[in-house]
Each structure stands twice: as C-alpha cells, then as structure tokens.
Design an enzyme around this catalytic site. Structure first.
Site, PDB file in Angstrom:
ATOM      1  N   ASP A  69       3.615   7.860  -6.634  1.00 49.52           N
ATOM      2  CA  ASP A  69       3.895   9.021  -7.459  1.00 49.52           C
ATOM      3  C   ASP A  69       5.221   9.179  -7.356  1.00 49.52           C
ATOM      4  OD1 ASP A  69       3.812   9.345  -4.583  1.00 49.52           O
ATOM      5  OD2 ASP A  69       3.428  11.612  -5.004  1.00 49.52           O
ATOM      6  N   GLU A 108       2.339  11.555  -2.145  1.00 50.21           N
ATOM      7  CA  GLU A 108       3.380  11.578  -1.014  1.00 50.21           C
ATOM      8  C   GLU A 108       4.617  12.749  -1.491  1.00 50.21           C
ATOM      9  OE1 GLU A 108       7.204  10.437   0.943  1.00 50.21           O
ATOM     10  OE2 GLU A 108       6.856  10.868  -1.056  1.00 50.21           O
TER      11      GLU A 108
END
Lengths: 473, 473
Positions: free
Chosen positions: B101, B165
């Site tokens: 991400d 994250e």
C-alpha cells in the site's frame, strides 16, 4: 421612591394595560428567524427589517433603509434602518441604537421550547432575541406609542437599528461616518443592549475595558518534522513559544511585562466604596461558570475590580501546532501563540503594543534561540468610559428610581463593544448603557429569555428615561 | 572488494540484463493506486494484492490471502499475503516483510509528473511507492526470479506482505499471533522498508528509540469563558498548562523531569568511534529541513547521537484551545497538552510514565493552582535493538560489499516501527533492516523516487543477502 409625575403615572398605567399586546408583538418579532450569521437566513433578516420599518412608520417615523454593500458571497448585506421621529427644536434629541438580528438557535442545542416560538414559563419569555436585542427594541417602540396615546413624546428620537450586530456590525462604521449629518442635532445617546450585573438590582454601565490582541510567531524549520527522525537535533519552535507565553504573567494573573502597570490609574478610596456597595453574588458568579474557586480569595470587591478595573491577560491558543483529538508525533515548523490584554484607564493600545513587543523580543534574545521570532498586535479595541454623573446618567438613574424604586448600581464591564466607540466618534455625545434584561437572561445561549417583569418594567424604564432627558436643565 | 562467487557473478549479470523489464514491472505496480488511507481506493488496494499474488505464484510460491476483519465503515480490510517458497530442511529460511500500500498523492500537491505514472528523469524513477515500499518488494521478487533463471534459490523464503502499513498496520498483530506456526522454521528476518542515512553510503539499521506519548489535561471551568467578562477573576487552565509544558525541558533540549536520565546506558568510547566513522553530511541535513542552525554547534557525532542514542522530548500541541487562523477571545475551559518522549536503552516506558506523572503532579502542587490536573500516558512503542554483529547483520554487510564495494554504516534510527516489535515477538529471531533506497528518496513526500542505480543494485543486494545467509555456518 420619587413621586412620579402625572405624565409618568398615565404612561405606566397605559403600559400595564397593554402588557398582553406587547408580549404578542415580541412573539411576532421572535418568530422571524433573523439570524445574521447564516446567509440562508438573509431573507428572514430582510423580513425583520421590513416588519420593524412598518412599526416605525406607524409611530410616525421617517424611515430610511441604508444599503451597506455586499458580503463575501456577493449577497447584499442587510440594510441599516435610520429613522427620525420629531424635529421640534425646543426638544432634546435622543439617539437610540439597537439591533434586530439574532444569534443562531436550534431545538437540538438544548432549548426547552422551540427557540423561534416565544414561550412563557414561570414569568419568563423564552425565545431567541427575547433579550438580545428584539425585546429592548420593542420596549422603545412601546414606550413611544404609550407616550403618543397618553400625551406626547417629550423628546425627538433618532433610531439606528442594524441587522449585522451578531456578525461584528459589518459595514456600520463606514455608513455612520458617511451619514454623520444625521447625528447633527443629537444631544444624548442611549443603548439598551446589555444586562444587569445580577438578577435583583438595575444597573447603568459607564465603562468598558480596552483590548489588544497579539500574535507571537516562532518559526523553526521550512517543514513540519517527524519527532522520531529530527527530535533532539533541532530547537523546537513550540518550546520557544511555550517559554515566551509562560513568561507573560505569574500564577496569580499578575502581568509580568516590564513597566506594564505604570499608567494604570491609581485606585481611590471613593472608588473602593463604589464597588463595596454594588450588589453582586460571588457564589452565583462562581457556580454559573463551574469553577472550583475564583482568584483573590473570592473577595467581592477584588473580583469586580479584576473584571472591570484591572488589566488582565488571557492566552487563547496556538495556531500551527497539533490541536486535534488523539496523538500525533509532529514537530510543528511554525507556531503562532494568541493572547490578549484587557486594558484600563490611563493605558493605551499603542503603549501596550510597544511594551509587549519589546518584552518578548528581549526574553527571546536572552534565550539565545536558533529560531525566528515575530511579535505583532493584530487588533485592538479602545476602552470606553463616561462620567457616571453626567446628566444623561442622572436621567437614567432617575428613570430607574421611578420604575424600580432603587438607585441603580453604577457598573463597568470587562469586555469591549466596538459599536460604542463608533457612535461616540460620530456623535461626540455622552452614551448611556441602560439595560432592560437581567444578568441570567442567557443572550447567545440556549434558552435565552427576558422576564415578563423586566420586559414591561423595562418599557416603563425607557419611557421614564426619555421623560427625564426632557427635564434636564 | 570481495571476489564475488560465480553464483553471484551470474546472478548480477542476469539482473543487469533485465533492468528494463524490472523498471517496467515497477511501472505496473506504481500505476495501481493502492492508497490504504482512502476507503475509495480499497478496490485498487485489492487489485494490488491480486497483482502481487500473481507474481508470487509465478515464482512458484504457495500464496495465502488472510482476512483481517473490517474497518470503521464496515468495509473488509485488505487481505494480508502470507506466501512460502521452498521447504528444503537443509536450507535456511528467511522471513521477508514488506508492504504494497502507499501514501496518498496527487499532482496538485506539487509533483513534477503524475504520481501514479512511473517517470524516469536524470537516472531517477519518480512515482508513489517507488521506494516505499513497492520498489524494494519487487527487488525481492526479481532477485528470486534471477536465482531461478541462473541456478536455484539458496534459501527457503516466507513472505508477509501487508496493505495497511500506511494506516498503522491495522489487524496485523492479531493475525501474526494467530498464524504463529507460519514462522516456526524461520531462521532470520529481513525487512527492506527504510533508507540509507544519506545518499552515498549504504547502511544497516540495528536499533530504534522507544516512544511514550503523554496527555496533560488542565480543567478550569464548566464552559469556555469570554475573556472580557471573566478574564482576571479565574485561574486560566491554559496558563497552568503552559507553565507545566514550559517546565519539561530547558532551552538546550535537556529534559528537566527529576531522575529522568538515571537509567540511560552510559556512552562508551567504542560507541563514540562508531559514530565518528558514519558518513553524514550535517549541512545537507540542516538544509533539507530549512533550519537556520542545529543544536550542539552542529557537531556530527552529537547530532547523530541526539537523533538515535539520547532521549528527547517534543511538545506537539494543545487540544481544546483556540487553534484556528485569526483571533478569538476565549478562555478555554479545558486544555490538553500533548508531548512525547523518545527513550533509549536502558529506559522503559513504565519507568518514564512514573517519572513524568509524579514530576508534573509535583509542579502543579507547587503552583497551588485552583484548577484540576490529569496526566496520563496515552500510548507507547518499545525501543528495538539488535546486535549489529549477529550473523544476520554479517550477511547484510557482506552482501553490501559484494554490490557496493564498501562496508555499510551501522546505524540506528530515532523513530519507532511497531511492526518490528510484532515480528520480533512472533519469530523470536534476529531482524535485519536492509534498505534499498537513499535518504533523499522522499517517502511520504511529493516526488517520491528511487534511483535506477539503487533499484538495480538493490535487487543484487537482496539477492546477495539471501546467498550470504545460506553461507552462514
């Protein structure tokens, strides 16, 4: 109690007889949602202006609606009503200021009844604008009408009624300066847009503190920094600012700025006595704001003097730092502390600006910070005070005695009302603040109200004031 | 320079030959707008998971997509990829963590080229995720594929690749604890999700500071007060808070909390030498953040030690006070100061919590304030450190020499990476932080990039690391 003249006696009877009609009129005014702060309510504000103009016209006033420009959205600002009633050169002329816009209000905010439906409970009339300031404006109208019905109005009257008061009186100063000749023959000014100190004794207000507002800006870096990566290696702007703000006053509220108190007018014994006699309930005051304990051992005279007569400093907040809920590990690059000082005779904003800037610059220099400092005064409002023994105040006092049978307390206020200074500037005349409502009326709050008693006796009070003005030698 | 074994020689040549293909793969990955912070991008995040899973499958991995629950809006959180490649009991097993991400990005923020179109300029590949962390994740994939093409993979590999994250690794800790048996045969852990200290010398990171976050709440009244009406009569919560925050540290950043430094591990001469040899450009560091001057006379060793080895305290902001642009004359009823402390061996969050709470309570007592105080630690992250001479680090060092011909600098970092502590807990193994990108890559910033050189040599670096792990006795 002074023996009321027969003029006042018939006036007061007439007012008592029309109590229900007066409440009905206030109901109509409150129902018009003239919230100046929401542009969606602009049509209601305009409706209120029309409603008010019609009432003025039925009193026989010459009514002018003055355009004052446009707001940020390009909408016309609400017109200011400037109206005159009578031009008899043998009569005194009284200028009356009031406003017919209101603060926002909604049932969801915690009102016990719909805010735009005037509701009577336990001798109180609840509704937005009931006390601030539609109620007092109607008291003026009703007093005038009662004079007409029972005889004649003893003075000439000039009205300035605005509809942007709750939004900082946008456009008003420019208008009044441009219309200066409107005030040419004014002798006295009277404003009924504040409140008694408490709930028992009527008051006249003769002074307000001034205010200087400061921004202290410390800049440390070109960007916000992550405290994990940079913490420990940079001098943080926030820490410099906290240091500066922490040096402004001591824990008892005494302002630490060098030479700050030099020009504060010394307290006199007479002054002390004046405060001693003012009716003020310290417990009620403390409980109303939910503090554990007030400063100065809660001594009444000290509390009142520190509200009105002594300067004070408040730190309002910091712009640029993390201010939201939760936690964030930012080192803000630039922070701006905001504080203000309320000042008193014989201080001036110019002098305070100089003292504050040089004091903070000196403190910053002593700290040997690696960062950059800017200190500036972003705004100020001058203090205002009148001689409370001026004939205009004597008229207010005598009117109070006619209606309430007591001498009013002569009080000050700690805040600043910019409109006062504007009106003082354009008229050059003495201004009396003659409140109708009580200290617990809740202007700007939920469940704003005016007591039926204050509303009706207030109508008499304003009428008696006009009568007493006409009797001034 | 170490003589590369023939394994590495063919591996490196293969990687050089496939440079354009690797850049093309990164272009595909960057084009998928897998912004985890916007729920509108959830479908792109899921697309990125699918794209990554397909690449893992073509390497021959066994891929499991693990559901980790739902977000606040009831949307499924993105699955975590847990994948295994090889289960040869004669080989070492390396666990690799990464994330796919990215942070939000838009051209309007000041990007020189569209953030989701990988764009090469002057030997640099610009695009969101190029260095954080899609680039390094692809380096792992390409290294594995190069091993397969030129011989065989020298170790077993276990991947944990998450997609939350950038949003605090939501749901990951619970998952990894539940899937503990996945890590049973892991020997070493390697993470490539940080950066060199500067732009020239490769680094290995072996320690991070811990963090404790505190809220200091001072409550003065039941409601916000108008400074004109109440200023001067109440002890203001904001002034108490400023006093407390102002007593946390001195102007040189030294923490003033009683006994705070008692448990900080003493500095050794060896340690000092270690810092002396680290390549670090103080001017570049200062200029990158736009400070006029850094603390400690800008001495390199002092700056590095204060980033990593010494504790520090930062004041982040105040909740409840006026924080907007402009000016407001409020006395806030309750204000919450936010600050955090970065701590180092041998301090603990428990001990610091105790010291901070008792220090501030004592200071508040001395001030004899009329207000109420609450101090509490709202969160903490433990410090992390590894022996930088552990075989896992030796493998990283040797790999660096193979590729770059120099010993990497052994460095620390000042921040906290909670995922490290989770992985340490579930594996119980040594974790190496082996960065691919440079200190100026601009992760989280506009114009994030990875140098072509770092991207290609980084692929070799991660391959050489896997090879060196297989050579550990």
């Amino acid at each position: 109690m002074l023996p009321p003249s027969s003029v006042l006696s018939s006036l007061f009877s007439y007012i008592d007889e029309h109590k229900h009609q007066y409440i009905q009129n206030l109901r109509e005014a409150v129902a018009i949602q003239s919230v100046s702060g929401n542009s969606e309510n602009r049509k209601d504000v305009n409706k209120m202006i029309e409603w008010t103009s019609n009432r003025l016209k039925s009193l026989g006033c010459k009514v002018d609606l003055k355009h004052i420009g446009f707001d940020d959205k390009g909408l016309s600002l609400p017109d200011v009503i400037m109206a005159s009633l009578g031009d008899d050169p043998n009569k005194r002329t009284v200028c009356i200021y009031g406003h017919i816009d209101v603060q926002p209000a909604s049932l969801e905010d915690g009102w016990a009844s719909p805010p735009f439906e005037l509701t009577e409970r336990d001798g109180k009339l609840y509704g937005r604008g009931a006390t601030d300031d539609k109620g007092p404006v109607l008291c003026w109208f009703h007093a005038l009408e009662a004079f007409q019905a029972t005889g004649k109005i003893p003075v000439n009257v000039k009205f300035v009624l605005e509809s942007m008061e709750e939004c900082g009186s946008k456009g008003l100063e420019e208008l009044l300066i441009a219309e200066k000749q409107f005030f040419d023959n004014v002798d006295y000014v009277c404003i009924s847009d504040n409140y008694w100190l408490g709930t028992e004794r009527p008051t006249l207000t003769y002074a307000l503190r001034g205010i200087c507002y400061f921004h202290v800006e410390v800049e440390g870096a070109a960007l916000d920094l992550h405290s994990g990566i940079y913490g420990g290696t940079v001098q943080e702007a926030m820490e410099d600012l906290i240091y500066l703000l922490g040096n402004l006053s001591d824990k008892n509220g005494k302002i630490a700025i060098t030479n700050f108190y030099d020009n504060v007018a010394p307290l006199t014994d007479d002054e002390y006595d004046l405060y001693k006699n003012i009716l003020f309930d310290v417990d009620e005051y403390r409980n109303s704001i939910g503090c554990k304990k007030l400063l100065y051992n809660e001594d009444k005279v000290q509390i009142l003097m520190h509200r009105w007569r002594h300067p004070c400093l408040s730190i309002h907040g910091i712009e640029g730092a993390f201010s939201e809920h939760g936690s964030k590990t930012v080192i803000p690059r630039k922070v701006i502390g905001k504080f203000s000082i309320r000042f008193v005779p014989n201080q001036s904003s110019k002098e305070i600006e100089k003292l504050v800037v040089s004091y903070l610059e000196q403190k910053f220099k002593e700290r040997k910070s690696l960062n950059n400092l800017k200190v500036f005064m972003t705004g100020f409002g001058d203090l205002w005070s009148e001689d409370p023994f001026h004939p205009n105040y004597v008229a207010g006092s005598r009117a109070t005695k006619h209606v309430y049978g007591v001498e009013p307390d002569l009080i000050r206020d700690g805040g600043t009302i910019p409109i006062l200074l504007i009106i003082q500037k354009v008229t050059g005349k003495n201004i009396l603040l003659l409140p109708v409502g009580q200290g617990d009326d809740g202007a700007h709050s939920q469940n704003e109200k005016v007591n039926v008693k204050n509303y009706i006796e207030g109508t008499k009070l304003l009428g008696a004031y006009l009568y007493e003005v006409s009797q001034i030698d």
